[in-house]
Design a protein around this motif. Structure first.
Motif, PDB file in Angstrom:
ATOM      1  N   ALA A  21      14.809  -1.252  -4.557  1.00 20.06           N
ATOM      2  CA  ALA A  21      14.622   0.113  -4.068  1.00 20.06           C
ATOM      3  C   ALA A  21      13.303   0.271  -3.318  1.00 20.06           C
ATOM      4  N   LEU A  22      12.421  -0.707  -3.412  1.00 18.36           N
ATOM      5  CA  LEU A  22      11.141  -0.613  -2.729  1.00 18.36           C
ATOM      6  C   LEU A  22      11.184  -1.421  -1.450  1.00 18.36           C
ATOM      7  N   SER A  23      10.732  -0.810  -0.369  1.00 14.81           N
ATOM      8  CA  SER A  23      10.770  -1.501   0.912  1.00 14.81           C
ATOM      9  C   SER A  23       9.481  -2.266   1.132  1.00 14.81           C
ATOM     10  N   ALA A  24       9.318  -2.755   2.309  1.00 10.81           N
ATOM     11  CA  ALA A  24       8.166  -3.574   2.661  1.00 10.81           C
ATOM     12  C   ALA A  24       6.949  -2.722   2.968  1.00 10.81           C
ATOM     13  N   LEU A  25       5.962  -3.364   3.497  1.00 12.75           N
ATOM     14  CA  LEU A  25       4.708  -2.711   3.822  1.00 12.75           C
ATOM     15  C   LEU A  25       4.669  -2.267   5.267  1.00 12.75           C
ATOM     16  N   SER A  26       3.890  -1.258   5.543  1.00 14.15           N
ATOM     17  CA  SER A  26       3.648  -0.853   6.916  1.00 14.15           C
ATOM     18  C   SER A  26       2.175  -1.042   7.197  1.00 14.15           C
ATOM     19  N   VAL A  77       5.198   5.595  -1.997  1.00 16.92           N
ATOM     20  CA  VAL A  77       4.944   5.477  -3.435  1.00 16.92           C
ATOM     21  C   VAL A  77       3.655   4.725  -3.762  1.00 16.92           C
ATOM     22  N   ALA A  78       3.070   4.034  -2.781  1.00 18.96           N
ATOM     23  CA  ALA A  78       1.792   3.348  -3.010  1.00 18.96           C
ATOM     24  C   ALA A  78       1.186   2.984  -1.670  1.00 18.96           C
ATOM     25  N   GLY A  79      -0.124   2.853  -1.640  1.00 20.48           N
ATOM     26  CA  GLY A  79      -0.777   2.479  -0.394  1.00 20.48           C
ATOM     27  C   GLY A  79      -2.194   2.006  -0.607  1.00 20.48           C
ATOM     28  N   ASP A  80      -2.740   1.437   0.432  1.00 22.80           N
ATOM     29  CA  ASP A  80      -4.099   0.909   0.405  1.00 22.80           C
ATOM     30  C   ASP A  80      -4.720   1.139   1.781  1.00 22.80           C
ATOM     31  N   LEU A  81      -5.951   1.606   1.807  1.00 23.84           N
ATOM     32  CA  LEU A  81      -6.722   1.790   3.034  1.00 23.84           C
ATOM     33  C   LEU A  81      -7.850   0.785   3.003  1.00 23.84           C
ATOM     34  N   GLY A  82      -8.037   0.081   4.115  1.00 23.73           N
ATOM     35  CA  GLY A  82      -9.110  -0.897   4.142  1.00 23.73           C
ATOM     36  C   GLY A  82      -9.494  -1.280   5.547  1.00 23.73           C
ATOM     37  N   SER A 107       1.058  -2.079  -8.348  1.00 20.15           N
ATOM     38  CA  SER A 107       1.046  -3.530  -8.514  1.00 20.15           C
ATOM     39  C   SER A 107       1.968  -4.214  -7.517  1.00 20.15           C
ATOM     40  N   VAL A 108       3.115  -3.607  -7.257  1.00 21.07           N
ATOM     41  CA  VAL A 108       4.044  -4.164  -6.259  1.00 21.07           C
ATOM     42  C   VAL A 108       3.392  -4.123  -4.883  1.00 21.07           C
ATOM     43  N   GLN A 109       2.765  -2.998  -4.549  1.00 23.66           N
ATOM     44  CA  GLN A 109       2.099  -2.866  -3.254  1.00 23.66           C
ATOM     45  C   GLN A 109       0.992  -3.908  -3.114  1.00 23.66           C
ATOM     46  N   LEU A 110       0.202  -4.129  -4.163  1.00 21.37           N
ATOM     47  CA  LEU A 110      -0.854  -5.142  -4.104  1.00 21.37           C
ATOM     48  C   LEU A 110      -0.272  -6.535  -3.884  1.00 21.37           C
TER      49      LEU A 110
END
Length: 173
Positions: free
Chosen positions: A16-21, A56-61, A82-85
């Protein structure tokens, strides 16, 4: 003391979780010029569903050469951070990154493979890698959407439909 990690191996992720953008403009992201980026994890509604995808999750860097520094992250669903990481680590690894600065030391980071390093080692490694080119723009493509370049396997709609039908009949696949 900063925490850096050798890049994380991809973890199995729920379908149910897609990839990263990544960002829509990746100009300059491969070289030594600092470039702000986001890595996002979105839900992927089943085929035919009219519900919109949800972040549902994200990271800024910041990317500098083959080094990524995480500034801040968030999650809205249990386990999604954790999945996003893990997916960010897999994407960075595919793009040739050699260093991921995760910031302050926390138990969940060390649980995913991060390790604290002495400041002198951190600076030496960062200075070397910031001058080297990464392949992030090639991995995520011209639009900055890495959903097709993720660590997730291709979606199999027929297998998902069969699993849903079996679940509805009370027969787990």
């Amino acid at each position: 003391l900063l925490v850096a990690a050798t890049l994380l191996a991809a973890l199995a992720a729920p379908t149910a979780l897609s990839a990263l953008s990544a960002p829509s403009s990746l100009r300059g992201v491969g070289g030594a010029t600092p470039c702000f980026v986001t890595f996002e994890l979105w839900t992927r509604p089943p085929d035919g569903c009219t519900e919109p995808a949800q972040l549902v999750a994200g990271d800024l860097g910041c990317v500098v050469g083959r080094s990524y520094t995480s500034f801040s992250g968030f999650h809205t669903a249990s386990g999604s951070g954790s999945v996003q990481l893990a997916l960010t680590g897999a994407l960075l690894q595919r793009a040739g990154f050699g260093w991921w600065d995760l910031g302050q030391e926390h138990g969940y980071k060390s649980g995913l493979g991060a390790a604290a390093v002495p400041r002198s080692q951190f600076l030496r490694t960062f200075r070397r890698l910031r001058a080297e080119r990464n392949r992030l723009a090639e991995v995520v493509g011209p639009g900055g959407d890495a959903s097709e370049a993720s660590a997730l396997p291709p979606r199999d709609a027929s297998a998902e439909a069969a699993a849903a039908a079996a679940a509805a009949d009370g027969k787990a696949p």
